[in-house]
Scaffold this active site. Sequence first.
Site, short mmCIF file in Angstrom:
data_model
loop_
_atom_site.label_atom_id
_atom_site.label_comp_id
_atom_site.label_asym_id
_atom_site.label_seq_id
_atom_site.Cartn_x
_atom_site.Cartn_y
_atom_site.Cartn_z
N ASP A 112 -18.49 14.88 -4.64
CA ASP A 112 -19.10 15.23 -5.92
C ASP A 112 -20.51 14.64 -5.97
O ASP A 112 -21.28 14.80 -5.03
CB ASP A 112 -18.20 14.74 -7.07
CG ASP A 112 -18.58 15.35 -8.41
OD1 ASP A 112 -18.10 16.45 -8.73
OD2 ASP A 112 -19.36 14.72 -9.14
N TYR A 151 -26.44 15.02 -14.91
CA TYR A 151 -26.63 16.47 -14.79
C TYR A 151 -28.02 16.87 -15.29
O TYR A 151 -28.67 17.74 -14.69
CB TYR A 151 -25.54 17.21 -15.58
CG TYR A 151 -24.19 17.13 -14.93
CD1 TYR A 151 -23.68 18.19 -14.18
CD2 TYR A 151 -23.39 16.00 -15.06
CE1 TYR A 151 -22.44 18.12 -13.57
CE2 TYR A 151 -22.15 15.91 -14.46
CZ TYR A 151 -21.67 16.97 -13.72
OH TYR A 151 -20.45 16.89 -13.11
N HIS A 172 -10.69 18.71 -5.13
CA HIS A 172 -11.98 18.03 -5.31
C HIS A 172 -11.87 16.51 -5.22
O HIS A 172 -12.76 15.86 -4.68
CB HIS A 172 -12.54 18.44 -6.68
CG HIS A 172 -13.95 18.00 -6.92
ND1 HIS A 172 -15.02 18.51 -6.23
CD2 HIS A 172 -14.46 17.08 -7.79
CE1 HIS A 172 -16.14 17.95 -6.67
NE2 HIS A 172 -15.82 17.07 -7.61
#
Length: 461
Positions: free
Chosen positions: A225, A371, A428
């Site tokens: 990630d 982000y 993930h």
Amino acid sequence: MSKILLGLLVAVAAYICWSTFSSGSSQVPKLDPQEWWGPKELKGKQDTSIRPFKVKFSDEMIKDLKSRLKNHRQFVPPLEGISFQYGFNTKAIEPWLKYWAEEYPFKEREAFLNKYPQFKTNIQGLDIHFIRVKPQVPAGVEVVPLLLMHGWPGSVREFYEAIPLLTKQQSGYNFAFEVVVPSLPGYGFSDAPVRPGVAPGQMAVIFKNLMSRLGFKKFYIQGGDWGSAVASSLATLYPEDILGHHTNFAMVQNKQATLKTILGAFFPSLVVESHLASRMYPLSSFFSYLLEETGYAHIQGTKPDTVGVSLTDSPSGLLAYILEKFSTWTNVENKLKPDGGLEIRFTKDQLIDNLMIYWTSNCITTSMRLYAEQTSSKNRELDLDSYTTPVPTWAFQTKSEMIYQPPSVLKTKYLNFLGATVLEDGGHFLALELPQIFVNDVFKAVNIFKDWHSKVKNTEL
């Protein structure tokens, strides 16, 4: 048909031109290793010692949390026939809230989270939290340093099952790892920056400084990630110091990768092996998936502080928001299950441990800001993905990972991409979901890196 053919010819011509005349930028930018991210008034006054740290669940915090969990408003019922397709099913949330409030053993889990030695040290104005575990191995067994990096909405908790496996000698290998597992800045128990600008590249600088302070000039790296983005930045910015790069979220975003991906939409065999083509194509399916599953990224990339208000105030909201990702990102088919399939691969304690790290440190807002930093104009101009790196790289690619790129694409950045493990299982959060399989691949990859160094006569440690 003529338009399709024309489009194909244009794509092929563009790809040929790019491959022929562009080898990527050669001069990697240098980021300031002393750039200050903490309060200005503390500059020059920071404590650079390495201090022991322990996770603390105070009685006051536990009392407040239990009250919030028990006194939430009545949730809106889900639509008929819907499981997790609209997000966390509110019929499934009550057992989780009840367990967290009434059965989760807070003090036992506090002790569990403190099972490994933990520390803090101030790097560039930020107190960075990290776990450090040294292996106990027989004489003659080499100890090599490994930096492990998590992502969102994970934490250092993702590696707890893997750490004891990494720090002991595995069959067939004459080495074990000394692991350093930091919380990303703004995540868990690491300080958050007080001003904009800390994207993966800047985090790479912070972690390089951390490893230097711990006495490691050269080391191996592993990330998933956001941790994979930080790892890639480390390999790009410090190729002389990174001995090998293992990632379970291999993704390259540059012009060559884009052109190859488009070319593969017309001629998949030129880009990807036939038995793996369905992980990439048709592109319409991939873009449909992005539209369905990445709305959170747009919110967090534009207005993280707004959604952060509700998630900071409500543990019920925090649970729903984070655990929905552990459901869908582990296997997208989990959204068709009434309970989201959360306990197929994880226990309640494992997932609530991760929630507790977010809740007790009050870091959900600062974690989501990454982000926005990634999509900022400053970071886009830096464009670290456009620079190649010679660091030997290995990818672990699970069946249910959100993105798959084949070696032909990954080699556009990683010049010494040595191979990939393609798993017909897993999702993930690999280190938490399948820790032994994860550890096996890290050992395999580092062994391959060591062989590569010996063949190119490059000194390791």
